[in-house]
Design a protein around this motif. Structure first.
Motif, PDB file in Angstrom:
ATOM      1  N   GLY A  56       0.815  -1.209   0.000  1.00  0.00           N
ATOM      2  CA  GLY A  56       0.000   0.000   0.000  1.00  0.00           C
ATOM      3  C   GLY A  56       0.850   1.261   0.000  1.00  0.00           C
ATOM      4  N   GLN A  81      -4.935   7.577  -9.342  1.00  0.00           N
ATOM      5  CA  GLN A  81      -5.710   7.162  -8.167  1.00  0.00           C
ATOM      6  C   GLN A  81      -5.240   5.766  -7.741  1.00  0.00           C
ATOM      7  OE1 GLN A  81      -8.070   4.805  -7.285  1.00  0.00           O
ATOM      8  NE2 GLN A  81      -8.723   5.869  -5.418  1.00  0.00           N
ATOM      9  N   TRP A  82      -4.860   5.632  -6.497  1.00  0.00           N
ATOM     10  CA  TRP A  82      -4.281   4.348  -6.041  1.00  0.00           C
ATOM     11  C   TRP A  82      -5.112   3.639  -4.984  1.00  0.00           C
ATOM     12  CZ3 TRP A  82      -3.107   3.664  -0.873  1.00  0.00           C
ATOM     13  CH2 TRP A  82      -3.144   4.812  -0.075  1.00  0.00           C
ATOM     14  N   GLN A  83      -6.061   4.341  -4.283  1.00  0.00           N
ATOM     15  CA  GLN A  83      -6.803   3.729  -3.177  1.00  0.00           C
ATOM     16  C   GLN A  83      -7.661   2.553  -3.630  1.00  0.00           C
ATOM     17  OE1 GLN A  83      -6.528   6.965  -3.761  1.00  0.00           O
ATOM     18  NE2 GLN A  83      -5.969   8.035  -1.838  1.00  0.00           N
ATOM     19  N   ASP A  84      -8.309   2.691  -4.780  1.00  0.00           N
ATOM     20  CA  ASP A  84      -9.150   1.578  -5.270  1.00  0.00           C
ATOM     21  C   ASP A  84      -8.306   0.355  -5.624  1.00  0.00           C
ATOM     22  OD1 ASP A  84     -11.342   3.148  -4.912  1.00  0.00           O
ATOM     23  OD2 ASP A  84     -11.570   3.690  -7.041  1.00  0.00           O
ATOM     24  N   ALA A  86       0.815   4.167  -2.759  1.00  0.00           N
ATOM     25  CA  ALA A  86       0.604   5.580  -2.425  1.00  0.00           C
ATOM     26  C   ALA A  86       1.689   6.451  -3.052  1.00  0.00           C
ATOM     27  CB  ALA A  86       0.579   5.759  -0.911  1.00  0.00           C
ATOM     28  N   TYR A 108      -5.494  -0.470  -4.153  1.00  0.00           N
ATOM     29  CA  TYR A 108      -5.112  -1.110  -2.887  1.00  0.00           C
ATOM     30  C   TYR A 108      -6.291  -1.911  -2.294  1.00  0.00           C
ATOM     31  CZ  TYR A 108      -3.477  -1.782   1.882  1.00  0.00           C
ATOM     32  OH  TYR A 108      -3.113  -2.334   3.082  1.00  0.00           O
TER      33      TYR A 108
END
Length: 576
Positions: free
Chosen positions: A372, A385-388, A376, A390
């Motif tokens: 993660g 965008q990286w949250q989805d 980030a 992860y």
């Protein structure tokens, strides 16, 4: 403490008080009340309702057991009598009732104790041939009675008494009767029986009516031969042969023959009792071992005992259903062996590392969080965008099976790179890629190989425990419980008839119980889904089709039996 009416029945009390009333003057009154004042029985002229008892011309005497008052005897004289004048009769009546109460209490205590001890004294698992090699008390008794019931002895009746677990009271363990059946059980309470046991030597009494020790405890009995059954330093019980025919007398030859049989029987019984203790200790150790293995992982708690119960239940039904399973024929010892195998089938997992045994995800949580952080940083550097992404990796990490889309994401981020301090890093390392791409479950090939070694480890551990004399197949049953009929199982890739029937049964119930319970890598399935998977495995040729069909057909009854719990071991001669 039980209420007074449990010891002194009202019907008996009424008769007793009616007879006792004759000791008192006319117009007297007797009553027995319980501890709350309810009248159990009365006789004579009752006082006026509401009168305070015992009143000025009466006596009240407590009836008690072990210091606890259970009730009261009330004795009222007529108007001309005083308490002092009726005191002797009152004390006599009270003493008679108290003695009856004491005897009844003792009788009940002995009966309860005998019943408890009888249940605890479960008999031996296995018998060897004849008296001197039998490891089963009941078979020793039966063989001895069969021998004594032959024409060798002129006996119409025979009985074997053994001391119960407290070594205080004798109980009948077996008998034979050729004509009628007198109350031979009463013999153990006689003076004759007690004195012969105290002296420890056999006797012949060919005219019981002339023996001062005999009080006609068993009416009609004429002749008797009695031999104590002894082991080193302890009297176990007695062999009693008797006849109601005065002409059927016993001789010195009969006594010698009976003494020889009794000597062999005493040794055999002592061995059998010792064997029982060893079996109880062994069973306790087996249960402790199985519980310890299951307890390593909270999600497998109770698994081994359930598998043992499922297996015995299925085996018993297979033995009875000759249409589906015509070749199945299990003896009690076979069921006992299967029960032990079920308890111990996973003992080899003691050699599996705990982090493997309880592994819930493809990657440990700290490792996933490290990915993660890389994502980030990748998002910060690339503006993506990286949250989805992860969140998707979190789902993949817990998934039992991977979709094509899951695999594509893993491959993609093995190619994504970061430039940090002049060094090029990938979002996923090659090791992370391999772990996340595990096709089913969360174990790597190396970890899976470690798990698959547990049948061999079980065999290695248990081969040093002396099971094989009594259970010759138990090690192979355990070793083969992950083999499959099509040869795709482990550890040896056995197929078809090379796999023991008991192992095929264990394979079915082991899979079923695993499917029906939560695991770290999956949730529990419904009964319907679990049975569907068993049937699919059967159609693929991996599991025994008739056994699977029988298990699915009777699953409700099997589940109910397992839910209620089986005896410690199956069969009629179990250790309790």
């Amino acid at each position: 403490m039980k209420p007074l009416r449990k010891y002194l029945r009202p019907a008996f009390l009424r008769r007793h008080l009616d007879e006792a009333l004759a000791l008192l003057e006319s117009g007297s009154y007797l009553a027995v009340t319980d501890d709350v004042g309810e009248v159990l029985a009365q006789a004579g002229q009752a006082p006026a309702e509401g009168s305070e008892l015992p009143g000025p011309n009466g006596l009240g005497l407590d009836l008690a057991l072990e210091g606890t008052v259970l009730g009261r005897l009330t004795v009222l004289g007529n108007e001309q009598t005083s308490p002092d004048s009726i005191a002797p009769q009152a004390r006599f009546i009270h003493r008679s009732l108290q003695e009856i109460l004491d005897r009844e209490s003792l009788r009940r205590a002995l009966a309860d104790e005998t019943l408890d001890q009888y249940r605890e004294a479960a008999l031996m698992q296995r018998a060897v041939v004849q008296l001197n090699s039998s490891m089963k008390v009941q078979e020793v008794v039966r063989n001895l009675l069969d021998e004594c019931g032959s024409s060798v002895f002129p006996a119409e009746y025979g009985m074997i008494f053994l001391k119960d677990g407290t070594l205080e009271k004798f109980q009948c363990l077996g008998s034979f009767c050729q004509v009628g059946e007198p109350a031979l059980h009463a013999l153990s309470d006689s003076r004759l029986f007690r004195e012969i046991m105290e002296h420890g030597k056999g006797e012949i009494i060919n005219d019981l009516s002339q023996d001062e020790r005999w009080q006609d405890e068993i009416p009609g009995l004429a002749t008797l031969l009695m031999i104590p059954l002894q082991a080193p330093r302890i009297a176990l019980g007695a062999l009693v042969l008797a006849s109601s025919d005065q002409e059927k007398t016993f001789t010195a030859a009969h006594l010698k023959k009976a003494s020889t049989l009794a000597s062999v029987t005493g040794v055999a019984m002592a061995n059998a009792y010792h064997f029982e203790q060893v079996q109880q200790i062994l069973m306790a150790l087996v249960k402790a071992m199985a519980t310890a293995i299951d307890a390593r992982d909270r999600l497998t708690a109770g698994h081994s005992q359930r598998v043992a119960q499922y297996a015995v239940n299925l085996a018993t039904r297979a033995d009875l259903d000759q249409s589906l399973c015509p070749q199945v024929n299990f003896e009690d010892t076979d069921l006992q062996e299967l029960f032990y195998a079920g308890l111990l089938h996973d003992v080899g997992k003691i050699g599996v590392r705990e982090e493997v045994l309880t592994k819930a995800t493809r990657l440990p949580r700290p490792h996933l969080e490290l990915i993660g952080l890389r994502l980030a940083l990748w998002g910060e550097l690339t503006g993506r965008q990286w949250q989805d992404v992860y969140a998707r990796f979190e789902i993949i990490n817990k998934a039992y099976e991977l979709s094509e889309e899951d695999q594509a994401i893993i491959h993609r981020f093995c190619q994504e790179t970061l430039e940090v301090g002049g060094a090029t890093l990938t979002i996923l390392t090659d090791d992370e890629r391999k772990r996340l791409l595990t096709p089913r479950g969360n174990l790597t090939p190396t970890e899976w190989d470690e798990i698959k070694r547990h049948p061999q480890e079980s065999h290695r551990i248990l081969q040093n425990i002396p099971f094989t004399f009594y259970f010759p197949n138990i090690l192979n049953i355990i070793l083969q419980h992950h083999e499959r009929l099509d040869g795709t199982g482990y550890p040896s890739g056995l197929a078809g008839d090379d796999i023991l029937l008991q192992s095929r049964i264990l394979a079915i119930v082991d899979v079923y119980d695993s499917l029906r319970r939560d695991r770290h890598y999956k949730k529990a399935l419904s009964q319907e889904m679990a049975l569907t998977i068993l049937q699919q495995e059967s159609r693929l040729g991996k599991l025994d089709t008739p056994l699977v069909e029988l298990f699915c057909r009777d699953i409700l009854d099997i589940e109910k039996a397992v839910g209620q719990g089986l005896p410690l071991l199956p069969g009629p001669d179990l250790l309790q």
